[in-house]
Design a protein around this motif. Structure first.
Motif, PDB file in Angstrom:
ATOM      1  N   PRO A   1       0.823  -1.214   0.000  1.00 39.11           N
ATOM      2  CA  PRO A   1       0.000   0.000   0.000  1.00 39.11           C
ATOM      3  C   PRO A   1       0.857   1.263   0.000  1.00 39.11           C
ATOM      4  CG  PRO A   1      -0.494  -1.401   1.911  1.00 39.11           C
ATOM      5  CD  PRO A   1       0.674  -1.985   1.220  1.00 39.11           C
ATOM      6  N   GLU A   2       0.458   2.211  -0.818  1.00 39.21           N
ATOM      7  CA  GLU A   2       1.194   3.473  -0.906  1.00 39.21           C
ATOM      8  C   GLU A   2       1.020   4.334   0.331  1.00 39.21           C
ATOM      9  OE1 GLU A   2      -0.021   2.371  -5.130  1.00 39.21           O
ATOM     10  OE2 GLU A   2      -0.887   2.222  -3.141  1.00 39.21           O
ATOM     11  N   ASP A   3      -0.003   4.036   1.144  1.00 37.63           N
ATOM     12  CA  ASP A   3      -0.273   4.890   2.305  1.00 37.63           C
ATOM     13  C   ASP A   3       0.502   4.469   3.544  1.00 37.63           C
ATOM     14  OD1 ASP A   3      -1.745   2.568   2.793  1.00 37.63           O
ATOM     15  OD2 ASP A   3      -3.530   3.633   3.481  1.00 37.63           O
ATOM     16  N   GLN A   4       1.611   3.759   3.361  1.00 37.79           N
ATOM     17  CA  GLN A   4       2.514   3.498   4.474  1.00 37.79           C
ATOM     18  C   GLN A   4       3.087   4.852   4.897  1.00 37.79           C
ATOM     19  OE1 GLN A   4       5.947   3.713   5.160  1.00 37.79           O
ATOM     20  NE2 GLN A   4       6.243   2.094   6.662  1.00 37.79           N
ATOM     21  N   PHE A   5       3.206   5.108   6.179  1.00 38.65           N
ATOM     22  CA  PHE A   5       3.568   6.435   6.678  1.00 38.65           C
ATOM     23  C   PHE A   5       4.865   6.961   6.060  1.00 38.65           C
ATOM     24  CE2 PHE A   5       5.502   9.334   9.785  1.00 38.65           C
ATOM     25  CZ  PHE A   5       4.496  10.279   9.864  1.00 38.65           C
ATOM     26  N   GLY A   6       5.933   6.152   6.104  1.00 42.84           N
ATOM     27  CA  GLY A   6       7.209   6.582   5.537  1.00 42.84           C
ATOM     28  C   GLY A   6       7.122   6.836   4.044  1.00 42.84           C
ATOM     29  N   LEU A   7       6.412   5.954   3.321  1.00 37.45           N
ATOM     30  CA  LEU A   7       6.239   6.143   1.883  1.00 37.45           C
ATOM     31  C   LEU A   7       5.482   7.431   1.577  1.00 37.45           C
ATOM     32  CD1 LEU A   7       5.318   2.707   0.190  1.00 37.45           C
ATOM     33  CD2 LEU A   7       7.318   4.151  -0.211  1.00 37.45           C
ATOM     34  N   SER A   8       4.499   7.752   2.398  1.00 35.51           N
ATOM     35  CA  SER A   8       3.735   8.988   2.203  1.00 35.51           C
ATOM     36  C   SER A   8       4.645  10.214   2.315  1.00 35.51           C
ATOM     37  CB  SER A   8       2.598   9.090   3.220  1.00 35.51           C
ATOM     38  OG  SER A   8       1.698   8.016   3.076  1.00 35.51           O
ATOM     39  N   LEU A   9       5.568  10.181   3.282  1.00 38.80           N
ATOM     40  CA  LEU A   9       6.523  11.291   3.421  1.00 38.80           C
ATOM     41  C   LEU A   9       7.481  11.332   2.235  1.00 38.80           C
ATOM     42  CD1 LEU A   9       7.372  11.127   7.238  1.00 38.80           C
ATOM     43  CD2 LEU A   9       5.801  12.694   6.070  1.00 38.80           C
ATOM     44  N   LEU A  10       7.907  10.170   1.758  1.00 43.44           N
ATOM     45  CA  LEU A  10       8.781  10.119   0.589  1.00 43.44           C
ATOM     46  C   LEU A  10       8.051  10.645  -0.649  1.00 43.44           C
ATOM     47  CD1 LEU A  10      10.528   6.680   1.248  1.00 43.44           C
ATOM     48  CD2 LEU A  10      11.560   8.960   1.436  1.00 43.44           C
ATOM     49  N   ALA A  11       6.753  10.349  -0.761  1.00 41.35           N
ATOM     50  CA  ALA A  11       5.956  10.885  -1.872  1.00 41.35           C
ATOM     51  C   ALA A  11       5.891  12.416  -1.798  1.00 41.35           C
ATOM     52  CB  ALA A  11       4.543  10.294  -1.846  1.00 41.35           C
ATOM     53  N   MET A  12       5.747  12.939  -0.590  1.00 42.56           N
ATOM     54  CA  MET A  12       5.720  14.394  -0.428  1.00 42.56           C
ATOM     55  C   MET A  12       7.042  15.001  -0.870  1.00 42.56           C
ATOM     56  SD  MET A  12       4.563  16.671   2.852  1.00 42.56           S
ATOM     57  CE  MET A  12       6.010  16.549   3.844  1.00 42.56           C
ATOM     58  N   ALA A  13       8.148  14.385  -0.498  1.00 39.90           N
ATOM     59  CA  ALA A  13       9.465  14.883  -0.918  1.00 39.90           C
ATOM     60  C   ALA A  13       9.582  14.878  -2.441  1.00 39.90           C
ATOM     61  CB  ALA A  13      10.573  14.040  -0.292  1.00 39.90           C
ATOM     62  N   MET A  14       9.098  13.804  -3.075  1.00 40.15           N
ATOM     63  CA  MET A  14       9.135  13.721  -4.536  1.00 40.15           C
ATOM     64  C   MET A  14       8.321  14.839  -5.169  1.00 40.15           C
ATOM     65  SD  MET A  14       8.757   9.585  -5.041  1.00 40.15           S
ATOM     66  CE  MET A  14       8.554   9.649  -6.809  1.00 40.15           C
ATOM     67  N   MET A  15       7.163  15.109  -4.608  1.00 41.43           N
ATOM     68  CA  MET A  15       6.298  16.158  -5.150  1.00 41.43           C
ATOM     69  C   MET A  15       6.983  17.523  -5.075  1.00 41.43           C
ATOM     70  SD  MET A  15       2.507  15.132  -3.857  1.00 41.43           S
ATOM     71  CE  MET A  15       1.513  14.122  -4.936  1.00 41.43           C
ATOM     72  N   ILE A  16       7.613  17.789  -3.952  1.00 48.39           N
ATOM     73  CA  ILE A  16       8.314  19.062  -3.789  1.00 48.39           C
ATOM     74  C   ILE A  16       9.460  19.152  -4.787  1.00 48.39           C
ATOM     75  CG2 ILE A  16       9.729  20.466  -2.234  1.00 48.39           C
ATOM     76  CD1 ILE A  16       7.942  19.336   0.077  1.00 48.39           C
ATOM     77  N   GLU A  17      10.220  18.056  -4.930  1.00 46.37           N
ATOM     78  CA  GLU A  17      11.340  18.043  -5.861  1.00 46.37           C
ATOM     79  C   GLU A  17      10.881  18.237  -7.306  1.00 46.37           C
ATOM     80  OE1 GLU A  17      13.336  14.369  -4.989  1.00 46.37           O
ATOM     81  OE2 GLU A  17      14.235  15.165  -3.149  1.00 46.37           O
ATOM     82  N   GLN A  18       9.665  17.790  -7.614  1.00 47.04           N
ATOM     83  CA  GLN A  18       9.120  17.961  -8.961  1.00 47.04           C
ATOM     84  C   GLN A  18       8.445  19.319  -9.145  1.00 47.04           C
ATOM     85  OE1 GLN A  18       6.603  14.660  -9.989  1.00 47.04           O
ATOM     86  NE2 GLN A  18       8.245  13.174  -9.815  1.00 47.04           N
ATOM     87  N   GLY A  19       8.496  20.152  -8.111  1.00 48.40           N
ATOM     88  CA  GLY A  19       7.947  21.500  -8.232  1.00 48.40           C
ATOM     89  C   GLY A  19       6.439  21.601  -8.124  1.00 48.40           C
ATOM     90  N   LYS A  20       5.812  20.622  -7.486  1.00 49.88           N
ATOM     91  CA  LYS A  20       4.350  20.696  -7.291  1.00 49.88           C
ATOM     92  C   LYS A  20       4.027  21.903  -6.411  1.00 49.88           C
ATOM     93  CE  LYS A  20       3.822  16.678  -9.338  1.00 49.88           C
ATOM     94  NZ  LYS A  20       3.701  16.643 -10.759  1.00 49.88           N
ATOM     95  N   SER A  21       2.845  22.440  -6.609  1.00 49.14           N
ATOM     96  CA  SER A  21       2.447  23.661  -5.890  1.00 49.14           C
ATOM     97  C   SER A  21       2.221  23.388  -4.411  1.00 49.14           C
ATOM     98  CB  SER A  21       1.172  24.233  -6.499  1.00 49.14           C
ATOM     99  OG  SER A  21       0.062  23.411  -6.166  1.00 49.14           O
TER     100      SER A  21
END
Length: 194
Positions: A113-133
């Protein structure tokens, strides 16, 4: 946003991988050698890491994040947000769709599941690195992470058998609280079932 991304990447990695993972040992060295270690919440974490038997740390990680029999603090959002307390529940599917909408793929090589706590934080980091708003990051936090994260971190803190994970959950709780204030977020009020 760069410092938020770095913190999300480090905390996400600590909550997803064992601390003896190569990335985590590098992160620990960076934190240990930082000039402001004593002024940060990480000083207790580093002290605990250096003064705890590595087998105890590995055992605590396994108990908290991988599970054996009964998990006292399951790291998946759907366990908290879905009535049946299952992984891959409706909330996982909503989070998966959110990630797909924003072109984020969490490919760990395992069906999980993608909603594992650590994975969710890693997804947030990816979004920021990709310039998401900022709005996208706020949505991730308000809809998919904060509704259950504080309760989860309290369970980690209560059930950890080592000071290292007690400290890590406290650091992360304070960091998320600061993010919530910085972004002026009101988390969605979902009923928690666990």
């Amino acid at each position: 946003m760069e410092s938020i991304s770095a913190a999300a990447k480090i905390l996400g990695s600590f909550f997803y991988y064992p601390l003896n993972n190569e990335n985590n040992t590098q992160y620990i060295e960076i934190i240990k050698n930082s000039e402001d270690l004593n002024d940060s919440g990480f000083s207790d974490f580093i002290y605990a890491y250096e003064n705890t038997d590595k087998d105890f740390i590995a055992s605590d990680f396994q108990q908290l994040f991988e599970g054996c029999d009964v998990m006292p603090a399951p790291p998946w959002g759907s366990v908290y947000l879905d009535r049946e307390q299952v992984i891959f529940g409706d909330s996982t599917l909503r989070f998966r769709q959110f990630l797909l909408t924003h072109n984020i793929e969490l490919n760990t090589g395992m069906r999980e599941p993608e909603d594992q706590f650590g994975l969710s934080l890693l997804a947030m980091a990816m979004m920021i690195e990709q310039g998401k708003s900022e709005d996208v990051i706020s949505e991730l936090l308000s809809e998919h992470l904060l509704p259950w994260a504080y309760h989860y971190l309290e369970l980690v803190q209560k059930n950890a058998t080592t000071e290292i994970y007690t400290s890590l959950s406290s650091i992360t709780f304070d960091w998320l609280t600061a993010l919530q204030e910085e972004f002026n977020i009101t988390p969605h009020q979902y009923k928690l079932y666990f």
